[in-house]
Design a protein around this motif. Structure first.
Motif, PDB file in Angstrom:
ATOM      1  N   TYR A  46     112.408  52.778 132.203  1.00  9.71           N
ATOM      2  CA  TYR A  46     111.172  52.183 131.690  1.00  9.71           C
ATOM      3  C   TYR A  46     111.400  51.496 130.338  1.00  9.71           C
ATOM      4  CZ  TYR A  46     106.375  51.382 130.239  1.00  9.71           C
ATOM      5  OH  TYR A  46     105.214  50.774 129.805  1.00  9.71           O
ATOM      6  N   LEU A  47     112.267  52.074 129.522  1.00  8.37           N
ATOM      7  CA  LEU A  47     112.556  51.455 128.214  1.00  8.37           C
ATOM      8  C   LEU A  47     113.169  50.060 128.375  1.00  8.37           C
ATOM      9  CD1 LEU A  47     113.887  54.530 126.201  1.00  8.37           C
ATOM     10  CD2 LEU A  47     111.684  53.367 125.918  1.00  8.37           C
ATOM     11  N   ALA A  48     113.805  49.828 129.510  1.00  9.48           N
ATOM     12  CA  ALA A  48     114.347  48.499 129.800  1.00  9.48           C
ATOM     13  C   ALA A  48     113.208  47.490 129.977  1.00  9.48           C
ATOM     14  CB  ALA A  48     115.210  48.542 131.056  1.00  9.48           C
ATOM     15  N   ILE A  49     112.046  47.986 130.410  1.00  8.32           N
ATOM     16  CA  ILE A  49     110.867  47.121 130.582  1.00  8.32           C
ATOM     17  C   ILE A  49     110.095  47.036 129.263  1.00  8.32           C
ATOM     18  CG2 ILE A  49     108.643  46.913 131.795  1.00  8.32           C
ATOM     19  CD1 ILE A  49     110.234  48.632 134.048  1.00  8.32           C
ATOM     20  N   ASN A  50     109.796  48.195 128.701  1.00  7.01           N
ATOM     21  CA  ASN A  50     109.081  48.242 127.415  1.00  7.01           C
ATOM     22  C   ASN A  50     109.815  49.147 126.439  1.00  7.01           C
ATOM     23  OD1 ASN A  50     107.344  48.248 125.275  1.00  7.01           O
ATOM     24  ND2 ASN A  50     105.722  49.420 126.296  1.00  7.01           N
ATOM     25  N   PRO A  51     110.612  48.558 125.556  1.00  4.12           N
ATOM     26  CA  PRO A  51     111.415  49.342 124.598  1.00  4.12           C
ATOM     27  C   PRO A  51     110.588  50.233 123.678  1.00  4.12           C
ATOM     28  CG  PRO A  51     112.088  47.034 124.609  1.00  4.12           C
ATOM     29  CD  PRO A  51     110.833  47.123 125.416  1.00  4.12           C
ATOM     30  N   LYS A  52     109.281  49.975 123.577  1.00  6.00           N
ATOM     31  CA  LYS A  52     108.423  50.824 122.730  1.00  6.00           C
ATOM     32  C   LYS A  52     108.228  52.203 123.336  1.00  6.00           C
ATOM     33  CE  LYS A  52     105.809  46.829 121.091  1.00  6.00           C
ATOM     34  NZ  LYS A  52     104.612  46.040 121.401  1.00  6.00           N
ATOM     35  N   GLY A  53     108.396  52.292 124.656  1.00  2.00           N
ATOM     36  CA  GLY A  53     108.238  53.591 125.314  1.00  2.00           C
ATOM     37  C   GLY A  53     106.804  54.038 125.454  1.00  2.00           C
ATOM     38  N   PHE A  54     105.890  53.091 125.574  1.00  3.03           N
ATOM     39  CA  PHE A  54     104.477  53.407 125.794  1.00  3.03           C
ATOM     40  C   PHE A  54     103.981  52.694 127.042  1.00  3.03           C
ATOM     41  CE2 PHE A  54     104.704  53.755 121.052  1.00  3.03           C
ATOM     42  CZ  PHE A  54     104.356  55.101 120.950  1.00  3.03           C
ATOM     43  N   VAL A  55     102.889  53.200 127.618  1.00  2.00           N
ATOM     44  CA  VAL A  55     102.177  52.460 128.667  1.00  2.00           C
ATOM     45  C   VAL A  55     100.870  51.958 128.059  1.00  2.00           C
ATOM     46  CG1 VAL A  55     103.176  53.730 130.612  1.00  2.00           C
ATOM     47  CG2 VAL A  55     101.079  54.595 129.539  1.00  2.00           C
ATOM     48  N   PRO A  56     100.340  50.857 128.620  1.00  2.00           N
ATOM     49  CA  PRO A  56     100.826  50.099 129.768  1.00  2.00           C
ATOM     50  C   PRO A  56     101.805  48.992 129.358  1.00  2.00           C
ATOM     51  CG  PRO A  56      98.714  49.218 129.057  1.00  2.00           C
ATOM     52  CD  PRO A  56      99.028  50.381 128.141  1.00  2.00           C
ATOM     53  N   ALA A  57     102.425  48.440 130.401  1.00  2.00           N
ATOM     54  CA  ALA A  57     103.156  47.182 130.274  1.00  2.00           C
ATOM     55  C   ALA A  57     102.858  46.396 131.545  1.00  2.00           C
ATOM     56  CB  ALA A  57     104.652  47.423 130.135  1.00  2.00           C
ATOM     57  N   ILE A  58     102.981  45.085 131.433  1.00  2.00           N
ATOM     58  CA  ILE A  58     102.736  44.247 132.604  1.00  2.00           C
ATOM     59  C   ILE A  58     103.920  43.315 132.792  1.00  2.00           C
ATOM     60  CG2 ILE A  58     101.535  42.348 131.418  1.00  2.00           C
ATOM     61  CD1 ILE A  58      99.534  42.365 133.754  1.00  2.00           C
ATOM     62  N   LYS A  59     104.219  43.050 134.063  1.00  2.00           N
ATOM     63  CA  LYS A  59     105.260  42.075 134.380  1.00  2.00           C
ATOM     64  C   LYS A  59     104.597  41.019 135.262  1.00  2.00           C
ATOM     65  CE  LYS A  59     110.164  42.080 135.458  1.00  2.00           C
ATOM     66  NZ  LYS A  59     110.723  41.660 136.713  1.00  2.00           N
ATOM     67  N   HIS A  60     104.741  39.771 134.877  1.00  2.00           N
ATOM     68  CA  HIS A  60     104.148  38.665 135.640  1.00  2.00           C
ATOM     69  C   HIS A  60     105.260  37.647 135.844  1.00  2.00           C
ATOM     70  CE1 HIS A  60     101.021  35.166 135.813  1.00  2.00           C
ATOM     71  NE2 HIS A  60     101.376  35.576 137.018  1.00  2.00           N
ATOM     72  N   GLY A  61     105.835  37.643 137.053  1.00  2.00           N
ATOM     73  CA  GLY A  61     107.053  36.851 137.257  1.00  2.00           C
ATOM     74  C   GLY A  61     108.149  37.455 136.392  1.00  2.00           C
TER      75      GLY A  61
END
Length: 212
Positions: A46-61
């Motif tokens: 998950y840190l690879a997606i959001n390095p802050k380590g919190f939710v939420p995160a969104i991926k659009h394309g």
């Protein structure tokens, strides 16, 4: 290629806000459950997606974004949900004002001050916490005496960002707005007309029950 993926945890307040907007706006998305119970938000995947380590995160394309309020603004602008984030400059600014307000007010009094200690079964001064929350929501009570929703007659992303911090205390059995804050109680009740809101509440309750 432009698939929307929301990474979140159903009880997380900004996750709820983002999910409600996606449902209300009819935006198809993949719902990725990130378990706060197991600390999944701090794991390398998950840190690879959001390095802050919190939710939420969104991926659009290929585009990845974190921070709940920023995600709400992005979704509304990307999918032309202008009723949720009006383009009139002053109305737009008023919505932004509420989004910024949350961080230093009800986010602190509701989530940080009450919900986290209750959820984590930690000791805290409940009376002081309730007083702080009561003080913070006076602004909401006053505003909702003037307008149906926070910024006029229709709900905006401002309402979606604020409401989890308010209704979660009802779900946790910690605050009864109907006794002391009639305008907030009326506003909460107005949301029950929306199927996406009722479904969101059900999802929160389901996760809370599984955690007991």
């Amino acid at each position: 290629a432009n698939q929307v993926t929301l990474y979140g945890f159903p009880v997380s307040q900004p996750t709820r806000s983002c999910k409600m907007l996606l449902h209300a706006g009819g935006v198809a998305f993949e719902d990725k459950f990130i378990s706060i119970f197991t600390g999944e938000q701090k794991k390398p995947e998950y840190l690879a997606i959001n390095p802050k380590g919190f939710v939420p995160a969104i991926k659009h394309g290929d585009f990845v974004l974190s921070e709940g309020a920023a995600i709400l603004q992005y979704i509304a602008e990307s999918f032309n949900l202008s009723s949720w984030y009006p383009t009139d400059v002053q109305t737009h600014a008023r919505v932004n004002e509420w989004l910024h307000w949350v961080h230093t007010s009800i986010r602190q009094t509701s989530t940080v001050g009450i919900v986290r200690p209750v959820f984590m079964k930690q000791q805290f001064d409940e009376e002081a916490a309730m007083t702080a929350h009561t003080n913070a929501i006076q602004l909401l009570e006053t505003q909702l005496g003037k307008t149906k929703f926070l910024v006029g007659d229709e709900p905006t992303i401002a309402d979606l960002f604020v409401i989890p911090e308010i209704d979660q205390l009802v779900l946790f059995g910690k605050f009864d707005y109907s006794k002391s804050h009639p305008n907030i109680a009326r506003w909460l009740n107005d949301f029950k007309q929306f199927e996406w809101y009722n479904n969101n509440i059900k999802e929160v309750v389901t996760v809370l029950q599984s955690a007991k």
